[in-house]
Scaffold this active site. Structure first.
Site, mmCIF file in Angstrom:
data_model
loop_
_atom_site.group_PDB
_atom_site.id
_atom_site.type_symbol
_atom_site.label_atom_id
_atom_site.label_comp_id
_atom_site.label_asym_id
_atom_site.label_seq_id
_atom_site.Cartn_x
_atom_site.Cartn_y
_atom_site.Cartn_z
ATOM 1 N N ASP A 93 48.407 43.780 38.620
ATOM 2 C CA ASP A 93 49.080 42.814 37.744
ATOM 3 C C ASP A 93 50.410 42.322 38.301
ATOM 4 O OD1 ASP A 93 47.045 42.992 35.881
ATOM 5 O OD2 ASP A 93 48.088 44.427 34.606
ATOM 6 N N LYS A 123 52.686 40.431 29.803
ATOM 7 C CA LYS A 123 51.540 39.519 29.931
ATOM 8 C C LYS A 123 50.499 39.876 28.889
ATOM 9 C CE LYS A 123 48.591 42.682 31.778
ATOM 10 N NZ LYS A 123 47.280 43.088 31.204
#
Length: 322
Positions: free
Chosen positions: A163, A18
């Site tokens: 996350d 990401k």
């Protein structure tokens, strides 16, 4: 609850890294976490996790694979081999922690053998450990034909790291709270970026402590609100999100000069809007339409490892082997 179908021979998952296309960090909360607002984006660089059944217990084998770009030779263009970094072993490893958490929660029978091909740089701020944890949860669930809701998946993921829920969620999202609360967004157009990973690393816990000691930790709530209002609810472009900046860039301490040098060298090579992702240390810059990524890499001066990435709409891709 598990299904009655024959169990697959193995499940192969591509677990994508990401980027934080803008990150505003607020002050510390009573629970010890920090409020934040960020635009998460899944990208093409991915680890591969293969999950196969085992009679009992969980094992993990790790192999590193270099996914960085080859670099031209010449003065100032030396390329270091990417540093693998330290991946925690045993009970501290996120893959094994995720497996035990899921098995205990749903009383899954037997064990599993995990094989991890590691490409996402460790400690870079690209969420590699979180991606692997999300892949372990999802892969083990598929191996057992587990039927669980999206809310259950995200709640379990949040217990592993801030996350991890996003990797399960994937695509483009506004992350709130400590990052685990998400609102799906639409990326107006895909993008390409180059990621430069220096040899130095930023310890996330230390970055948060530095933030608490700085002036940037004192006005966090207003910064979060402004970020959310600016993002809005419509489609967003990467360049617009990048204008919100990254709070961690202000508290790099002795790493600040190295960060600024890397940003300047990326700009000179032709990359646009270079920024830190997460708390670092990876710095990414957009590849403009008028240039090829290869042209920017040819111009880049430095020994950092360089990766070409593209935006993606999912965080995980599964392949069931029967």
């Amino acid at each position: 609850m598990t299904s009655g179908r024959r169990a697959p021979r193995a499940v192969r998952i591509e677990a994508r890294a990401k980027l934080n296309l803008g990150l505003a960090v607020g002050s510390r909360r009573p629970d010890g976490f920090h409020d934040l607002a960020t635009v998460f984006q899944s990208v093409s660089l991915a680890d591969t996790l293969v999950v196969a059944p085992r009679r009992a217990g969980f094992t993990l084998a790790i192999r590193h694979e270099d996914a960085s770009l080859p670099r031209p030779h010449g003065p100032g263009r030396r390329r270091r081999a990417p540093s693998h970094g330290r991946i925690p072993a045993g009970r501290a490893n996120l893959v094994l922690r995720a497996a035990r958490l899921l098995a205990d929660r749903y009383r899954l029978p037997g064990g599993a053998r995990f094989t991890l091909i590691k490409r996402i740089p460790v400690g870079s701020g690209m969420g590699g450990g979180s991606a692997d944890a999300a892949a372990a949860l999802s892969g083990l669930a598929r191996l057992h034909g587990l039927r669980w809701s999206g809310a259950e998946r995200l709640a379990l993921a949040a217990g592993l790291g801030s996350d991890v829920p996003f990797i399960l969620f994937g695509g483009t999202a506004l992350g709130l709270g400590r990052g685990e609360r998400m609102r799906r967004m639409r990326l107006a157009r895909p993008f390409r970026a180059l990621v430069a990973v220096p040899t130095w690393r930023v310890e996330t816990a230390r970055a948060f402590r530095s933030l608490d000691r700085s002036k940037y930790g004192l006005t966090g709530r207003g910064r979060i609100l402004r970020f959310v209002e600016a993002v809005g609810r419509e489609a967003i472009t990467a360049n617009r999100a990048l204008r919100f900046g990254n709070t961690f860039e202000m508290v790099l301490g002795e790493r600040r000069s190295g960060f600024l040098s890397l940003c300047a060298r990326l700009r000179r090579a032709g990359a646009e809007e270079p920024h830190l992702t997460g708390s670092g240390s990876a710095v990414f810059g957009m590849v403009p339409a008028r240039l090829t990524a290869g042209r920017i890499v040819d111009r880049f001066v430095g020994d950092e490892s360089i990766y070409l990435i593209r935006s993606r709409g999912t965080g995980l891709t599964h392949h069931t082997l029967r």
